[in-house]
Design an enzyme around this catalytic site. Structure first.
Site, PDB file in Angstrom:
ATOM      1  N   SER A 189       0.835  -1.191   0.000  1.00 24.94           N
ATOM      2  CA  SER A 189       0.000   0.000   0.000  1.00 24.94           C
ATOM      3  C   SER A 189       0.880   1.255   0.000  1.00 24.94           C
ATOM      4  CB  SER A 189      -0.948  -0.047   1.209  1.00 24.94           C
ATOM      5  OG  SER A 189      -1.946   0.958   1.115  1.00 24.94           O
ATOM      6  N   HIS A 203      -6.366  -6.346   1.197  1.00 25.76           N
ATOM      7  CA  HIS A 203      -5.478  -5.231   0.864  1.00 25.76           C
ATOM      8  C   HIS A 203      -4.079  -5.431   1.424  1.00 25.76           C
ATOM      9  CE1 HIS A 203      -4.409  -1.248  -0.376  1.00 25.76           C
ATOM     10  NE2 HIS A 203      -4.119  -0.872   0.854  1.00 25.76           N
TER      11      HIS A 203
END
Length: 316
Positions: free
Chosen positions: A144, A272
């Site tokens: 991320s 994620h």
């Protein structure tokens, strides 16, 4: 007349009996297995070393000074170095994990975060460079927000200090970063979408600490500006979780333009964040890449669900 009791009966001499032949093992269909690492007996594992802090910026969750590779790990927005503890233990002893300790959280809660993304990149590059001696194998892994930081730090380093491999997970390419949907999320929504809310929800103090770190990193992330530049020579792998709610697409082929080395993109099971405080992440894939072999076979049990972008598996 009393009869004389008989003397002791002589025992027959001991004769070694032949051992029965072992029964043949049942035949089974052929199974693909990884080749044995060695034909010599495996030594007992060394006792795990205690975690160690290196300066202000790095945590070594499982120190292994003799490891062949150093893997520098960059946490997600609001994340801390401890997120990579399970990964460090899983990769030892061949790889030693150096996890980045960002300011404004955890043990560095009193240290201010640099004012913008460019300043953060420059400071991390300055701190990491002494640990990237020429000739010593090194790789970066970021997820991320940490994926973008890992890439920009690699680019900011002198050519002889750059890692041979950069693995970016759960992040659009730098050119697409400012257009990503997550820029409009607030900290609470981001905490939920990363799947970390359940880990901290039982403790209001932990929730506030997590939200504070996310807000800090979102503010820095908003200052990022991509500028065209020559691509890296490092091999680059872009990973996406198949159930990632924050990526508009799992097609990360945009990263290919940012390297002139080997490139591939892989879709893995997960959300994620692939590596967290309770999940080690893509251990098999990283082991395969860091050992110098070609990318893991996507049909094997290496947690690789889909391989795209290139017909051949690159080696480097």
């Amino acid at each position: 007349m009393t009869p004389t009791p008989p003397g002791p009966t002589a025992r027959p001499p001991l004769v070694a009996r032949p051992r029965p032949a072992a029964a043949p093992l049942p035949t089974t269909p052929a199974v693909r297995r990884a080749p044995a690492a060695t034909t010599t007996p495996v030594a007992a594992p060394l006792p795990a070393a205690r975690p160690r802090i290196e300066g202000d910026w790095f945590l070594l969750p499982a120190p292994r000074p003799a490891a062949a590779v150093r893997l520098f790990c960059f946490p997600h927005a609001g994340g801390d170095a401890t997120a990579f503890t399970p990964l460090a233990r899983a990769l030892a002893p061949a790889t030693e994990v150096w996890a980045l300790r960002p300011p404004a959280r955890g043990g560095r809660s009193r240290d201010p975060m640099p004012a913008d993304f460019a300043a953060l990149t420059a400071e991390v590059a300055r701190e990491i460079a002494p640990h990237l001696a020429p000739g010593r194998r090194a790789a970066f892994y970021g997820q991320s927000f940490g994926a973008l930081l890992a890439y920009e730090v690699a680019r900011a380093l002198p050519a002889d200090r750059r890692p041979e491999l950069v693995v970016v997970a759960g992040a659009p390419s730098p050119a697409e970063w400012t257009e990503r949907e997550s820029k409009d999320l607030d900290a609470a929504e981001l905490l939920r979408l990363t799947g970390l809310e359940e880990l901290v929800s039982a403790d209001p103090e932990l929730v506030e600490l997590a939200l504070g770190g996310i807000r800090t990193d979102l503010a820095v992330s908003a200052t990022y500006r991509h500028h065209p530049h020559p691509p890296l020579a490092s091999a680059l792998y872009a990973l996406a979780g198949a159930e990632d709610p924050m990526l508009a697409t799992t097609d990360l082929s945009g990263w290919a333009a940012h390297t002139r080395g080997a490139f591939d993109q892989l879709v893995l099971p997960g959300g994620h964040l692939l590596a967290t405080v309770d999940r080690p992440g893509p251990v098999d894939l990283l082991n395969s890449l860091l050992s110098g072999r070609a990318a893991a076979d996507p049909t094997s049990s290496t947690a690789t669900a889909t391989a795209t972008a290139t017909e051949e598996q690159p080696s480097w």
